[in-house]
Design an enzyme around this catalytic site. Sequence first.
Site, mmCIF file in Angstrom:
data_model
loop_
_atom_site.group_PDB
_atom_site.id
_atom_site.type_symbol
_atom_site.label_atom_id
_atom_site.label_comp_id
_atom_site.label_asym_id
_atom_site.label_seq_id
_atom_site.Cartn_x
_atom_site.Cartn_y
_atom_site.Cartn_z
ATOM 1 N N CYS B 47 69.731 -118.191 -12.146
ATOM 2 C CA CYS B 47 68.769 -117.228 -12.655
ATOM 3 C C CYS B 47 67.331 -117.577 -12.308
ATOM 4 O O CYS B 47 67.029 -118.654 -11.810
ATOM 5 C CB CYS B 47 68.840 -117.155 -14.183
ATOM 6 S SG CYS B 47 70.455 -116.803 -14.828
ATOM 7 N N GLY B 73 68.504 -114.266 -8.409
ATOM 8 C CA GLY B 73 69.475 -113.505 -9.190
ATOM 9 C C GLY B 73 69.376 -112.035 -8.866
ATOM 10 O O GLY B 73 68.362 -111.412 -9.145
ATOM 11 N N ASN B 147 67.217 -120.129 -17.511
ATOM 12 C CA ASN B 147 67.753 -120.466 -16.196
ATOM 13 C C ASN B 147 68.387 -121.840 -16.337
ATOM 14 O O ASN B 147 67.752 -122.762 -16.830
ATOM 15 C CB ASN B 147 66.607 -120.516 -15.166
ATOM 16 C CG ASN B 147 67.021 -121.144 -13.835
ATOM 17 O OD1 ASN B 147 66.217 -121.816 -13.210
ATOM 18 N ND2 ASN B 147 68.247 -120.932 -13.392
ATOM 19 N N GLY B 148 69.635 -121.953 -15.935
ATOM 20 C CA GLY B 148 70.284 -123.258 -16.024
ATOM 21 C C GLY B 148 71.617 -123.167 -16.731
ATOM 22 O O GLY B 148 72.230 -122.099 -16.796
ATOM 23 N N TYR B 286 67.718 -125.447 -0.445
ATOM 24 C CA TYR B 286 68.246 -124.119 -0.210
ATOM 25 C C TYR B 286 67.714 -123.009 -1.131
ATOM 26 O O TYR B 286 67.396 -121.920 -0.670
ATOM 27 C CB TYR B 286 69.775 -124.168 -0.330
ATOM 28 C CG TYR B 286 70.467 -122.846 -0.348
ATOM 29 C CD1 TYR B 286 70.410 -121.983 0.756
ATOM 30 C CD2 TYR B 286 71.176 -122.428 -1.465
ATOM 31 C CE1 TYR B 286 71.048 -120.756 0.733
ATOM 32 C CE2 TYR B 286 71.822 -121.204 -1.481
ATOM 33 C CZ TYR B 286 71.756 -120.368 -0.382
ATOM 34 O OH TYR B 286 72.380 -119.166 -0.404
#
Lengths: 505, 505, 505, 505
Positions: B47, B73, B147-148, B286
Amino acid sequence: MPDELINVLHQDGEQNGGTTVQRFWTGDYYNEGNGRDDIFDKLKEECGVFGVYGHPDAAALSYYGLHALQHRGEESAGICTSDRGEFHYHRGMGLVKEVFDQGRIESLPGDRSIGHVRYSTAGESKLANAQPLVFKYRGGDLAVATNGNIVNAPNLRRELEAQGSIFQTSSDTEVIAHLIARSPKDLVEAVKDAFGRLIGGYAFLILTNDRLIVASDPHGLRPLVMGRLGEGYIFASESCALETIGATYLRDVQPGELLVLDKDGLREDRFAQLERRAVCAMEYIYFARPDSDINAINLHSARKRMGRQLAIEAFTDADVVTGVPDSSISAAIGYAEQTGIPYELGLIKNKYTGRTFIQPSQELREKGVKMKLSAVRKVVEGKRVVMIDDSIVRGTTSLRIVNLLREAGALEVHVRITSPPFSNPCFYGIDTPDRRDLIAHSKTVEEIRQAINADSLYFLSQPGLIEAIGGHDGETDRGLCLGCFSNDYPTQTEFEDAKIGCGCD
Amino acid sequence: MPDELINVLHQDGEQNGGTTVQRFWTGDYYNEGNGRDDIFDKLKEECGVFGVYGHPDAAALSYYGLHALQHRGEESAGICTSDRGEFHYHRGMGLVKEVFDQGRIESLPGDRSIGHVRYSTAGESKLANAQPLVFKYRGGDLAVATNGNIVNAPNLRRELEAQGSIFQTSSDTEVIAHLIARSPKDLVEAVKDAFGRLIGGYAFLILTNDRLIVASDPHGLRPLVMGRLGEGYIFASESCALETIGATYLRDVQPGELLVLDKDGLREDRFAQLERRAVCAMEYIYFARPDSDINAINLHSARKRMGRQLAIEAFTDADVVTGVPDSSISAAIGYAEQTGIPYELGLIKNKYTGRTFIQPSQELREKGVKMKLSAVRKVVEGKRVVMIDDSIVRGTTSLRIVNLLREAGALEVHVRITSPPFSNPCFYGIDTPDRRDLIAHSKTVEEIRQAINADSLYFLSQPGLIEAIGGHDGETDRGLCLGCFSNDYPTQTEFEDAKIGCGCD
Amino acid sequence: MPDELINVLHQDGEQNGGTTVQRFWTGDYYNEGNGRDDIFDKLKEECGVFGVYGHPDAAALSYYGLHALQHRGEESAGICTSDRGEFHYHRGMGLVKEVFDQGRIESLPGDRSIGHVRYSTAGESKLANAQPLVFKYRGGDLAVATNGNIVNAPNLRRELEAQGSIFQTSSDTEVIAHLIARSPKDLVEAVKDAFGRLIGGYAFLILTNDRLIVASDPHGLRPLVMGRLGEGYIFASESCALETIGATYLRDVQPGELLVLDKDGLREDRFAQLERRAVCAMEYIYFARPDSDINAINLHSARKRMGRQLAIEAFTDADVVTGVPDSSISAAIGYAEQTGIPYELGLIKNKYTGRTFIQPSQELREKGVKMKLSAVRKVVEGKRVVMIDDSIVRGTTSLRIVNLLREAGALEVHVRITSPPFSNPCFYGIDTPDRRDLIAHSKTVEEIRQAINADSLYFLSQPGLIEAIGGHDGETDRGLCLGCFSNDYPTQTEFEDAKIGCGCD
Amino acid sequence: MPDELINVLHQDGEQNGGTTVQRFWTGDYYNEGNGRDDIFDKLKEECGVFGVYGHPDAAALSYYGLHALQHRGEESAGICTSDRGEFHYHRGMGLVKEVFDQGRIESLPGDRSIGHVRYSTAGESKLANAQPLVFKYRGGDLAVATNGNIVNAPNLRRELEAQGSIFQTSSDTEVIAHLIARSPKDLVEAVKDAFGRLIGGYAFLILTNDRLIVASDPHGLRPLVMGRLGEGYIFASESCALETIGATYLRDVQPGELLVLDKDGLREDRFAQLERRAVCAMEYIYFARPDSDINAINLHSARKRMGRQLAIEAFTDADVVTGVPDSSISAAIGYAEQTGIPYELGLIKNKYTGRTFIQPSQELREKGVKMKLSAVRKVVEGKRVVMIDDSIVRGTTSLRIVNLLREAGALEVHVRITSPPFSNPCFYGIDTPDRRDLIAHSKTVEEIRQAINADSLYFLSQPGLIEAIGGHDGETDRGLCLGCFSNDYPTQTEFEDAKIGCGCD
């Protein structure tokens, strides 16, 4: 209703853009304008429910069953099925046929389900409130669908929040899920305890991974019937839904009853003693479909008897009888048959009008552009017209319809209403305006007659209504809830115990 | 990871048709095929989050900020604003530009907000999981965006369910809301207590009616930056979102930090001591956009350095260097600059491909219909090609790309990877396949080379990677999480304390 | 261009709300703002075409082929197939992937087809103009798809209207259908006669119930290639579409050529003698995809050569070279390789931006909210930057990009353009602004440099461009149309014969 | 009808997926199944038209007017306005309320307009055929909307194609545009010439940049009324549309009349002598809304008279009278009033059913799931029922309804039809099945009675129908078209002159 229930503010963002709505639970009801029906100023039913246990086509049957109950709620629709320990559900805004397509129905496997249609108001129209509500709890999955209203939901909600509960919706229905999840008892006992804490009028369907639980409030305020299709059991707000799917009617679910369906079959239980049966009279007068039966009384026939009774109580000579479509056609024919005055199509409704229809601007409206209702000039011109309607809420709609008839050339317009004056709010699931906005609360019949510009006006008497509905033998008046006419509510005692006022001073 | 975390089954119906998903939290990761990216077999970020406090255009800034984070996302997007004690929010499936239009943004007033973009997988794609999640609790409204990943979320969830909590989603994020709501302490203390119970890697934004709370996990696994725009504070997963809205970068949020913004301004606090900083190395390799900086290191530059380092560690003579678009272009240019071999456009990606694209049938695929990636014949025909990519997950994509180059006439294909072999799952928010499906878990480099049909294959060394990323002075290896390469996880101690295994035997 | 072509007013209602557009055919070109690209002020290609004859997957191949040509037209897409004497077609507004889904493709049976993508302008965006256009005439069904522009279409249209023709669209393409239908000759002769009357640059695909006819204008202005897939023939505006579907390239369709495919196979014919080959130079510089070849010249390679040539013609010492994405990346790498100055990602484009993206308000834009392009501060701060772009049209975009780089801290910005100054309109299918709005028409290079706020500015010389494109041996300058740079148009003679001015005084 | 009209094959691709339809123009009418109405097997009207000249709210009035005419065509809707020399239009598939929203209406400026609603068939449902059709010709813009059918359209089309005309649609309406565009005369004369060539029954509205032209065929087969609203003139297929917008009825447009409205006002002209007035009898019996008047006869009243007349001609003693909703309610009430047998709601129609409704599977249907119509058990159980309907086409629907009543417990079902047997096709705009599929073409009344499982069956006599409609004084039978009952068509002479057979041997 005491202060603590007043001014409960519900703040809701929503899926569709975060509209915020203030809705008061008593006294000052907020008038939630409905784009669809504002000219008709009609009362709105809260919802319809439909349940299946033990039939392989549960989702498809729910589709047709909910479609038959569509008049009870046009805002949203949803179906939840249970299949081998897993829930599958879909909910959406709109009519049943808009929310579901073939693929959606096929994606809902299982032989048991609960479904729901919800009523429409512009203000609170949001996906988050669409039912069935679905939760995960200690025991697995839990889905709930309800029709009606829980008067003490705000109190229960505050109590739960104080204990650390978080809520996703502003719906009363979420309260019952919390009560069940927090109970250490087994499911059926937890459900019975939970219902024991509710005050109100409601029909409940609760689905878990292995059971369907069905309940009606202790006074049976909201209709709920049970039927059979093949090996399966069917539950529906109205019998027309049974007829639609070809199911056989078994019986109405009784007040205070709790039915449990699981692998051992149907078990009949109770969570409350039946104290005073009180079926909502407005279901007979207006809400239910004319082809439905409530407690074995057909609605079309009951409404024709209301029309006949009106003719007996308040005959007026006239040239034509007309009914306000669609709800008062049956009564108008009854009136015509009783009097010999011909029934004519003096008013016609455009069947294509709906949610997305552009309302005429004020300017065009003043120039004569009609909404969805028109008077038929050839039928009423130069005639004395008897116009039958089911109720007068604010009076604005009645005035407009009388004026439509006059503009089309009616010489006289005599209004006959198939209910007593509607002067008190409903606490059991019918969306009524603030008492101050109910024209019958503050005005006499003569004043109302003037306000709606009628040549004469008559409201059906309360005994006449009870007689016309019929079938409630013996203490018939005690078999109906007439609170909106009489200010005498079946849960008066509970209101007092809970120190909740109904404003019924 | 111990048994209790294995085989946690998440059953979810959903808004869009009730798809049910089984997702295991360890060991047997379910491979959730993504219609969009399956050929690329790429890792997926969980996310992106974006927060505003104190700027009148909070919703519009969130729109542009989330748009800049869209690569983190693509499944769903949402924004929740707070305005004079009321929440307004909107969430939907799709890209930011699909979920929001002008009217939606305008319907979100207020000078503070949190927003979220969620990653896309076909299986679990559902509206109910879109964030920010919004709840009502004792203290008012509460919205959460994260996020996570919280490793011990299933344990916490079971514990809460046992106490009667009901859940609406299968999201980890709902757990934190329950923990906060159940705490009798004041909000900030409740939040600190709640975070104290979490094990994992995460960036959190929490909005209440009067506060914005921002937190990063104790190891700073997921990136989170703070900036300033006018009088307002801005928080974002990546610095590119600050640049996009013209905000000034202030600093990265520190591991274990808890920032509270309210009418008294910004207060810097902590809920945990910083023990070992461990920023996700894959963000450098990435995930993050090349124009973002993490801890002041620009990603494009770091990736060019990875390419240069590859050339130093494993030079091969060749005619052209090409990179797999889009992520490996920077590294390919670095390799070319270091070696003098010309960088060429040997592979090209169709930029219009997206969610709704019809995938070619197996038959057409076999006949040569390309997905979104093509080799450029004129560039590679008769040439020795060095192909740079960022990682090899299952190996299937690498094989296809090598074959594309060969079919276009490449004489030799030398594959150079800008990361060490990816042989262990991520527990902190990156969607990785089951360890058994990681080609580097079970195969040697030579076996992988054969599997992907390359003439030579080299993975960047771990020291080389650390060197190329740079800026993590001193104990650089301890400034990064390299768990997916090394099987050495920063929360190893917590895993052991909580008796949670990471499978790292 | 004479008066009769000036001020031809096209009034169009449309499917999507009846927008009316004024579009002048010469002199005063109307600037049709494109919501998507206005900040970039880019030239727009008119269209892309794709044809199949004799392959059972005609519709699916067209889907992938048109998808590969999507950059040539993002406004609308359409495919028409012919199956056993019946036409099947579908057209819609939007990208190929938006207009078609699996069901649509499956509803288009047949082994021959023509397809089209159309460029996008806000003003004229309408379904009625989507191609292929489909007609019924004496001979059966007729579908037409074209890329390019017919200069004398307004004259022909007036002539046809005077004879009683009625038109459905404002498209040039409808003219050719009328010319064919009105000819008493057999189809192929009628088509040849019709083309004989056209002045302009175009690639045409014509489908009838039993034939596919393919034609390129007498100067070959617009690219068109022929390939083979299995037993079928494939035609496409660019070779990348052949590569995408796995087809083998056969050759470019020649100027003045008319190919007829029917049950007797392929017949090669001509409707005009080849007088002067003149391929559009802007296809090499900007329009075509870098992985396409035109007349066997790869575009990426040609653009790298343009970058190298720029470095030879106008070297400047600098710290970094960057290209304006996406079109100038190849040239920037060429410049970097030639000079040894490192290529860096100084500008980045958000790949998610598209039609439905909300543009920032003027206020937010002034506050620094970026559109789809950002400068990367870490890369350019404190650096001397060489910025490569392909052309300067009005100059507004170049100014913005230079300023983006300066705001991100660039010390110097040296602009190098891979084309000569663009100072004249295109009459052959590229949407150019009015000559007065072309900055190179009225300003010197030094004036332009000031206008775009660059430290230095250089346009590639015309001989340098020809050299870099290469492959046009001998009279290379006569193998390209350089009219927009030189004001020397290949159809000059026809203009004069038809008394049509090109404004080239 | 001669061979040349048989087997005219219309091949149509379409906007919505290229469905191809074969439709024969005579003898063998193709049965185009309508997903909506198949159980009812009802005849379908072709269209409704609505025109405005000289009112500033032309588009909004058209919206409400077309909405009032929605029952005449549910497939597509369109409005074209003319404003200061420019046309603006919008057309789409679906109901008026679905095709138009506020924005669409506001995008249609001007004080004159023509609008159209088109009937729905699954097979030919396509946007390309939506009206008004809009063309560009020598004289500027031209829009055409029509209700009805041109019998010799295929001949005219072939003639035009032979002269080089190309067609965009398979609509008859395009023929008239070609005829007008090809005439060298001035517009009004060209229109008169064009109408002079048509054989058929139609109401036409033609809009140019400065005129509105209105015409009715020489026999006045299709209804068309003129009204006044403020300074403007209004034209509509039915008077209910005038009433809806508050316009005053002026008169019916006369057979063969041509009205021209321009800046000089209204000019009354003729393109043909009135030879034999022949209004479609089915408009009286079934199509037109009950609140409309045709030639000053109210439809509800006429239908009540048909019911009374049925009671006079074929009285049967019974317990209840019921009508098939919605069309036969008026007649059923007439029958009840004449006989004294009570009118009851024996059949009820679900008002929410529509295009998108999922039809029950054959299996569910057999199990008893009802489509949109249900019988009301409480009303019919144990009763002798008189069931009134307007017509029997194939007989399948009548059989199903009779069976519904029997399954609900009706002891006897006596069917009374308010029209004579429908045994011949319509050539003037009503979509009828092939003559062989008309049950009355091949079966006697007794055979039909058996086929529909009725206890008795009676069709209203032709004199009885004429009497009930009334108002057609003197030679009343010559004032109506009764061709579908009598095989005597008003354009018999023209058929013979044009060597077109009507199959009326």
